[in-house]
Motif scaffolding. Structure first.
Motif, PDB file in Angstrom:
ATOM      1  N   GLU A  83       1.784   6.622  -6.994  1.00 31.74           N
ATOM      2  CA  GLU A  83       0.713   7.512  -7.440  1.00 31.74           C
ATOM      3  C   GLU A  83       1.087   8.978  -7.219  1.00 31.74           C
ATOM      4  O   GLU A  83       0.593   9.868  -7.923  1.00 31.74           O
ATOM      5  CB  GLU A  83      -0.576   7.197  -6.689  1.00 31.74           C
ATOM      6  N   ARG A  84       1.966   9.211  -6.258  1.00 36.86           N
ATOM      7  CA  ARG A  84       2.369  10.578  -5.927  1.00 36.86           C
ATOM      8  C   ARG A  84       3.710  10.965  -6.540  1.00 36.86           C
ATOM      9  O   ARG A  84       4.320  11.945  -6.127  1.00 36.86           O
ATOM     10  CB  ARG A  84       2.400  10.747  -4.408  1.00 36.86           C
ATOM     11  N   GLY A  85       4.192  10.166  -7.497  1.00 39.22           N
ATOM     12  CA  GLY A  85       5.372  10.568  -8.250  1.00 39.22           C
ATOM     13  C   GLY A  85       6.662   9.853  -7.919  1.00 39.22           C
ATOM     14  O   GLY A  85       7.710  10.185  -8.479  1.00 39.22           O
ATOM     15  N   TYR A  86       6.631   8.876  -7.022  1.00 42.67           N
ATOM     16  CA  TYR A  86       7.852   8.135  -6.702  1.00 42.67           C
ATOM     17  C   TYR A  86       8.110   7.072  -7.766  1.00 42.67           C
ATOM     18  O   TYR A  86       7.216   6.319  -8.144  1.00 42.67           O
ATOM     19  CB  TYR A  86       7.715   7.471  -5.330  1.00 42.67           C
TER      20      TYR A  86
ATOM     21  N   GLY B 187       0.815  -1.211   0.000  1.00 40.97           N
ATOM     22  CA  GLY B 187       0.000   0.000   0.000  1.00 40.97           C
ATOM     23  C   GLY B 187       0.841   1.250   0.000  1.00 40.97           C
ATOM     24  O   GLY B 187       0.521   2.247  -0.674  1.00 40.97           O
ATOM     25  N   LEU B 188       1.951   1.195   0.761  1.00 42.49           N
ATOM     26  CA  LEU B 188       2.851   2.336   0.830  1.00 42.49           C
ATOM     27  C   LEU B 188       3.498   2.603  -0.529  1.00 42.49           C
ATOM     28  O   LEU B 188       3.521   3.742  -1.015  1.00 42.49           O
ATOM     29  CB  LEU B 188       3.924   2.060   1.889  1.00 42.49           C
TER      30      LEU B 188
END
Length: 360
Positions: A111-114, A104-105
């Motif tokens: 999804e946030r750009g990593y 999940g992490l």
């Protein structure tokens, strides 16, 4: 109804298990809480509380109780069969929860750009730490600690840009090594007995030819008969900030690890320096670990690392592995500090302190 906090433990245990089995998680929580009121360290009650929380969808809280149950269980030398079964199930549940948390992490971060392949390597290491994939290792020099230096396992290449010049010379260095390898008698065990120190077997490596070396420089002094045979090697190191401490360093050597041999985990003596490896004969299957990172040696690809962080090596190939090793100052150590460190060791020698040889 009587206050469950003062109930019979066996009755409460049966009540909690029955509630759990019929998916009455509120009832299981009430009975488990009553058991924990009587004994906050009861591993059975801790597992039941975790089960109830997991059944209600609070997996993060459940993980905390599973972990507490397993910690208490480890203190019991021979748990009875029913408890052993509960603890084994708790361990599986905790492992499943850790996998869900990590996935999940990682999904949320992507999804946030990593991007695992291109984002910050330091952040990637922090992610491995928070998810338990990686242990945290610290500098543990066996003799001298210089405070305030970064805790870095493998040194970032941009801070040791001169290493590219050493890599460029790898073919010429390999030719000089081949002439040395043609004379096996030149190699001696890397860990040798010293008459002025207590005998220390060092996990079976003392006088063990499985890990051997030929020194061009040893303990801060040139070995002329070998260095003269390796002019290209010495020329390649001309730009390296060799760690120069009279009587101590640098050491420059060809290090051979026999097929199937292992160098056990250990720590170096002082932390103001880095140890550098240039693989010259590196068959696939020869590996090196520093702290939480393992790499495979590849011919011509050098690295620098902090040897005061736990490290080990193994050669799982069917051929000997041979590398060039030398030691340099860490980039954070200023010229003034280098002079002071040299003065420190000179003072130790002058007062008869007899500091151990630094080796590599």
């Amino acid at each position: 109804m009587s206050d469950v906090r003062f109930g019979d433990p066996q009755a409460l245990l049966a009540q909690a298990r029955a509630a759990r089995d019929r998916a009455d998680f509120a009832g299981a929580t009430s009975a488990a809480d009553a058991l924990l009121h009587l004994n906050p360290r009861d591993p059975r009650a801790l597992v039941l509380k975790a089960d109830a929380l997991a059944g209600q969808g609070d997996h993060r809280s459940a993980m905390a109780f599973y972990g507490a149950a397993l910690a208490q269980g480890r203190a019991i030398a021979m748990p009875p069969p029913d408890l052993r079964a509960e603890l084994e199930r708790a361990a599986r549940a905790q492992a499943d929860g850790a996998r869900r948390f990590e996935q999940g992490l990682r999904d949320g971060l992507e999804e946030r750009g990593y991007h695992p392949a291109s984002s910050s390597a330091r952040f990637a290491a922090s992610l491995d730490l928070i998810t338990g994939r990686r242990r945290l290792y610290y500098q543990q020099p066996k003799f001298y600690m210089f405070p305030g230096l970064p805790q870095i396992e493998f040194q970032p290449r941009e801070t040791v840009d001169w290493l590219a010049g050493v890599e460029a010379a790898a073919p010429a260095i390999r030719e000089e090594l081949d002439a040395i390898l043609a004379e096996p008698a030149l190699f001696a065990p890397y860990i040798e007995d010293r008459a002025n120190r207590p005998r220390n077997d060092q996990a079976g490596m003392l006088d063990n030819a499985a890990w051997s070396a030929v020194f061009l420089w040893k303990d801060g002094a040139e070995v002329p008969e070998v260095a003269a045979r390796c002019p290209e090697t010495m020329r390649a190191l001309a730009e390296a900030p060799l760690c120069r401490i009279p009587g101590r360093s640098p050491s420059i050597l060809f290090s051979k690890l026999q097929a199937g041999a292992k160098i056990p985990p250990h720590h170096g003596l002082i932390n103001p320096r880095l140890i550098c490896h240039l693989p010259l004969v590196a068959p696939p299957g020869s590996h090196f670990r520093v702290g939480g990172e393992t790499r495979e040696w590849k011919e011509g690809q050098a690295w620098a690392f902090d040897d005061t962080i736990e490290h080990e090596a193994w050669n799982g190939s069917g051929r000997d592995r041979t590398i060039l090793i030398f030691d340099v100052w860490k980039p954070e150590i200023t010229a003034e500090e280098q002079d002071l460190i040299r003065a420190l060791f000179a003072t130790i020698d002058a007062t008869g302190g007899g500091a151990p040889k630094l080796g590599v």
